[in-house]
Design a protein around this motif. Structure first.
Motif, PDB file in Angstrom:
ATOM      1  N   CYS A 202      22.309 -35.353  24.748  1.00  0.00           N
ATOM      2  CA  CYS A 202      23.536 -35.903  24.146  1.00  0.00           C
ATOM      3  C   CYS A 202      24.276 -34.881  23.302  1.00  0.00           C
ATOM      4  O   CYS A 202      25.426 -35.112  22.912  1.00  0.00           O
ATOM      5  CB  CYS A 202      23.188 -37.119  23.281  1.00  0.00           C
ATOM      6  SG  CYS A 202      22.355 -38.445  24.193  1.00  0.00           S
ATOM      7  N   GLU A 203      23.643 -33.751  23.003  1.00  0.00           N
ATOM      8  CA  GLU A 203      24.243 -32.762  22.105  1.00  0.00           C
ATOM      9  C   GLU A 203      25.233 -31.860  22.826  1.00  0.00           C
ATOM     10  O   GLU A 203      26.179 -31.349  22.211  1.00  0.00           O
ATOM     11  CB  GLU A 203      23.138 -31.911  21.473  1.00  0.00           C
ATOM     12  CG  GLU A 203      23.629 -30.908  20.454  1.00  0.00           C
ATOM     13  CD  GLU A 203      22.496 -30.060  19.901  1.00  0.00           C
ATOM     14  OE1 GLU A 203      22.612 -29.611  18.751  1.00  0.00           O
ATOM     15  OE2 GLU A 203      21.503 -29.847  20.618  1.00  0.00           O
ATOM     16  N   SER A 206      30.896 -33.223  25.141  1.00  0.00           N
ATOM     17  CA  SER A 206      31.901 -33.853  24.295  1.00  0.00           C
ATOM     18  C   SER A 206      31.877 -35.354  24.558  1.00  0.00           C
ATOM     19  O   SER A 206      31.255 -35.823  25.514  1.00  0.00           O
ATOM     20  CB  SER A 206      33.285 -33.290  24.621  1.00  0.00           C
ATOM     21  OG  SER A 206      33.655 -33.628  25.960  1.00  0.00           O
ATOM     22  N   GLN A 207      32.599 -36.119  23.714  1.00  0.00           N
ATOM     23  CA  GLN A 207      32.563 -37.581  23.839  1.00  0.00           C
ATOM     24  C   GLN A 207      33.024 -38.047  25.219  1.00  0.00           C
ATOM     25  O   GLN A 207      32.397 -38.881  25.853  1.00  0.00           O
ATOM     26  CB  GLN A 207      33.436 -38.199  22.740  1.00  0.00           C
ATOM     27  CG  GLN A 207      33.391 -39.732  22.710  1.00  0.00           C
ATOM     28  CD  GLN A 207      34.581 -40.362  23.424  1.00  0.00           C
ATOM     29  OE1 GLN A 207      35.639 -39.737  23.529  1.00  0.00           O
ATOM     30  NE2 GLN A 207      34.410 -41.568  23.932  1.00  0.00           N
ATOM     31  N   GLU A 211      30.535 -39.793  28.197  1.00  0.00           N
ATOM     32  CA  GLU A 211      30.748 -41.088  28.835  1.00  0.00           C
ATOM     33  C   GLU A 211      30.710 -40.955  30.351  1.00  0.00           C
ATOM     34  O   GLU A 211      30.122 -41.778  31.055  1.00  0.00           O
ATOM     35  CB  GLU A 211      32.097 -41.673  28.401  1.00  0.00           C
ATOM     36  CG  GLU A 211      32.099 -42.282  27.022  1.00  0.00           C
ATOM     37  CD  GLU A 211      33.373 -43.065  26.764  1.00  0.00           C
ATOM     38  OE1 GLU A 211      33.677 -43.982  27.563  1.00  0.00           O
ATOM     39  OE2 GLU A 211      34.069 -42.761  25.782  1.00  0.00           O
ATOM     40  N   ASP A 248      22.860 -37.023  17.947  1.00  0.00           N
ATOM     41  CA  ASP A 248      24.185 -36.412  18.074  1.00  0.00           C
ATOM     42  C   ASP A 248      25.141 -37.263  18.904  1.00  0.00           C
ATOM     43  O   ASP A 248      26.244 -36.811  19.231  1.00  0.00           O
ATOM     44  CB  ASP A 248      24.063 -35.024  18.730  1.00  0.00           C
ATOM     45  CG  ASP A 248      23.356 -34.025  17.830  1.00  0.00           C
ATOM     46  OD1 ASP A 248      23.768 -33.910  16.658  1.00  0.00           O
ATOM     47  OD2 ASP A 248      22.404 -33.370  18.285  1.00  0.00           O
ATOM     48  N   ASP A 250      27.974 -39.615  20.020  1.00  0.00           N
ATOM     49  CA  ASP A 250      29.261 -39.995  19.444  1.00  0.00           C
ATOM     50  C   ASP A 250      29.277 -41.501  19.120  1.00  0.00           C
ATOM     51  O   ASP A 250      28.791 -42.313  19.913  1.00  0.00           O
ATOM     52  CB  ASP A 250      30.372 -39.671  20.444  1.00  0.00           C
ATOM     53  CG  ASP A 250      31.756 -39.914  19.870  1.00  0.00           C
ATOM     54  OD1 ASP A 250      32.221 -41.071  19.943  1.00  0.00           O
ATOM     55  OD2 ASP A 250      32.354 -38.950  19.370  1.00  0.00           O
ATOM     56  N   ARG A 252      31.518 -43.751  19.326  1.00  0.00           N
ATOM     57  CA  ARG A 252      32.167 -44.601  20.333  1.00  0.00           C
ATOM     58  C   ARG A 252      31.261 -44.822  21.536  1.00  0.00           C
ATOM     59  O   ARG A 252      31.274 -45.881  22.154  1.00  0.00           O
ATOM     60  CB  ARG A 252      33.484 -43.954  20.761  1.00  0.00           C
ATOM     61  CG  ARG A 252      34.580 -44.013  19.696  1.00  0.00           C
ATOM     62  CD  ARG A 252      35.725 -43.099  20.028  1.00  0.00           C
ATOM     63  NE  ARG A 252      35.340 -41.698  19.918  1.00  0.00           N
ATOM     64  CZ  ARG A 252      36.182 -40.668  20.086  1.00  0.00           C
ATOM     65  NH1 ARG A 252      37.442 -40.912  20.385  1.00  0.00           N
ATOM     66  NH2 ARG A 252      35.757 -39.425  19.970  1.00  0.00           N
ATOM     67  N   GLN A 254      27.984 -44.825  21.240  1.00  0.00           N
ATOM     68  CA  GLN A 254      26.899 -45.675  20.729  1.00  0.00           C
ATOM     69  C   GLN A 254      27.173 -47.144  21.035  1.00  0.00           C
ATOM     70  O   GLN A 254      26.256 -47.891  21.402  1.00  0.00           O
ATOM     71  CB  GLN A 254      26.735 -45.472  19.226  1.00  0.00           C
ATOM     72  CG  GLN A 254      26.181 -44.122  18.828  1.00  0.00           C
ATOM     73  CD  GLN A 254      26.004 -43.992  17.321  1.00  0.00           C
ATOM     74  OE1 GLN A 254      25.787 -44.985  16.615  1.00  0.00           O
ATOM     75  NE2 GLN A 254      26.105 -42.777  16.813  1.00  0.00           N
TER      76      GLN A 254
END
Length: 455
Positions: A202-203, A206-207, A211, A248, A250, A252, A254
């Protein structure tokens, strides 16, 4: 298994049912007899069988069709076909449909006994092979995690206990403590082991990319989406999804992850169809998520969903008794010769260093050191490539200055020496006390004094 010694004979000749049934019963088999396909159906519905022995020609149907049905519905049940009207074509047809053997009437009962014995031997070998593969897989899975300390043994026991369940697991530990190895061991010891283990860090995303990686997208969902792409959730269907560095994640993302954990369903980006998945979530964090959630940096409801079974991996500095076995393990892994070893000065330095990068740092250090040592059988301080480890040697010298009281210096040396001896004796207190020339009680008191876990 319940079918190990159970046999069903299907024949309209009562003499065969009687004589063959008696012979098999005398050999220790549990024998059921049926005179027709209709009568056999009840037996097949109620019991599991090692073998079905069936005539090809039966008064109410074709034995070949019965063979096909048995192999379709009960592939583990072997079938032996018997007939008084045998031809090469019928024998070939029976074997192609899955019959174990084909016997012509009249036959000796001993011939059927021999066939059944072969079936039992074959099934026993298959079962032994399956068990051996399972043991090897379990051993490989756990053998990659090295540790003889009580804390690591407790973790091994916990892994073996929770792996067969579907409970979500949160692994917490500093970088380099082996979180991914634990996740792999849990998956390979679980009932999902034959299905995919999909990993996701997840690190590194980017967001928006995160996704896309997790949920996938439909064709045309955004510029450049030329075709449909499945996400990690879809790829892990039936298996396990390992989410590393979930601390880490993001905020949104989560929210969307929480829904998947609750409902086991989601939509691809740009899509409207709801996709259901059967997955187990194993996540890993390098920080305490409970603290992060209390500070508002991680959703509390998501934390509780992930933290069904917590596994906390200790840093290497808190399990120093594992250092000798880890060093030996990496020596064997990377050395060119079986007799390669560290001299006492180099070994003491490795044992006294705190290893902030944990097992990963230790492994990299030994790999690099052995590369520099070349063909040397004795590895010395001069071969050690990790500058931080080498600088560790000079720390005690810096303590000899006028700003430190003598008792502070002595206490620090005593603490370091106790820690080193415990590591060399793999935590064995009696052996450590003997090497130190003190009683076990005195050792216990000194360990307590220096907060070195006397238990």
């Amino acid at each position: 298994m319940t079918w190990d010694m159970t046999v069903l004979i299907i024949d309209d000749e009562q003499t065969i049912l009687k004589t063959l049934g008696d012979e098999l019963f005398a050999e220790g088999y549990d024998v059921h007899c049926a005179g027709s396909i209709e009568e056999s159906v009840g037996f097949l519905q109620r019991n599991n069988y090692l073998c079905v022995i069936s005539d090809i020609r039966l008064p109410d149907g074709d034995g070949m069709e019965l063979l096909e049905a048995i192999k379709r519905d009960r592939p583990d049940t072997e079938v032996v076909m018997i007939t008084g009207y045998g031809t090469i074509d019928s024998a070939v047809a029976a074997l192609r449909q899955g019959a174990f053997d084909y016997v012509l009437k009249p036959f000796y009962n001993e011939e059927i006994v021999c066939i059944l014995n072969r079936i039992r031997e074959m099934k026993q070998l298959k079962e032994e092979n399956t068990n051996l593969k399972k043991v090897i897989k379990e051993r490989i899975s756990l053998d990659r995690i090295i540790g003889k300390s009580k804390r690591m043994q407790d973790i091994f026991n916990l892994i073996q206990t929770v792996a067969p369940t579907d409970a979500n697991i949160l692994i917490v530990g500093e970088s380099g403590t082996g979180k991914e190895l634990v996740a792999e061991a849990i998956h390979h010891l679980s009932k999902r082991k034959d299905n995919p283990l999909i990993k996701m860090n997840c690190e590194v995303f980017s967001q928006s990319l995160l996704e896309d990686e997790l949920f996938g997208h439909e064709k045309g969902a955004f510029t450049g989406a030329a075709r449909r792409k499945p996400g990690r959730f879809e790829m892990a269907d039936g298996g396990t999804l390992f989410l590393d560095d979930i601390d880490d994640l993001d905020p949104r993302v989560q929210v969307k992850l929480l829904r998947v954990l609750q409902e086991r369903e989601f939509e691809r980006i740009g899509g409207t169809d709801t996709i259901s998945v059967d997955i187990r979530i194993i996540s890993a964090s390098k920080t305490d998520l409970r603290t992060a959630s209390a500070e508002g940096n991680f959703r509390t409801d998501l934390f509780y969903r992930l933290n069904v079974v917590p596994i906390k991996l200790p840093p290497l500095r808190e399990r120093r008794e594992d250092l000798p076995v880890l060093i030996e393990h990496f020596l064997k892994m990377y050395s060119k010769h079986p007799d390669v070893h560290f001299d006492s000065d180099a070994m003491n330095l490795l044992l006294s260093y705190d290893w902030p990068g944990n097992v990963r740092e230790l492994e990299n250090t030994i790999e690099g050191t052995l590369a520099v040592a070349g063909d040397a059988e004795v590895v010395t301080l001069h071969h050690i490539t990790n500058d931080a480890v080498v600088r560790c040697e000079a720390v005690p010298e810096e303590q000899y200055n006028s700003s430190l009281a003598l008792d502070e210096v002595l206490n620090e040396y005593e603490r370091r020496h106790l820690r080193s001896v415990l590591a060399m004796t793999e935590g064995k207190k009696s052996k450590a006390a003997e090497l130190l020339g003190i009683s076990r009680k005195s050792l216990w008191q000194k360990l307590k004094q220096h907060n070195l876990d006397p238990e």
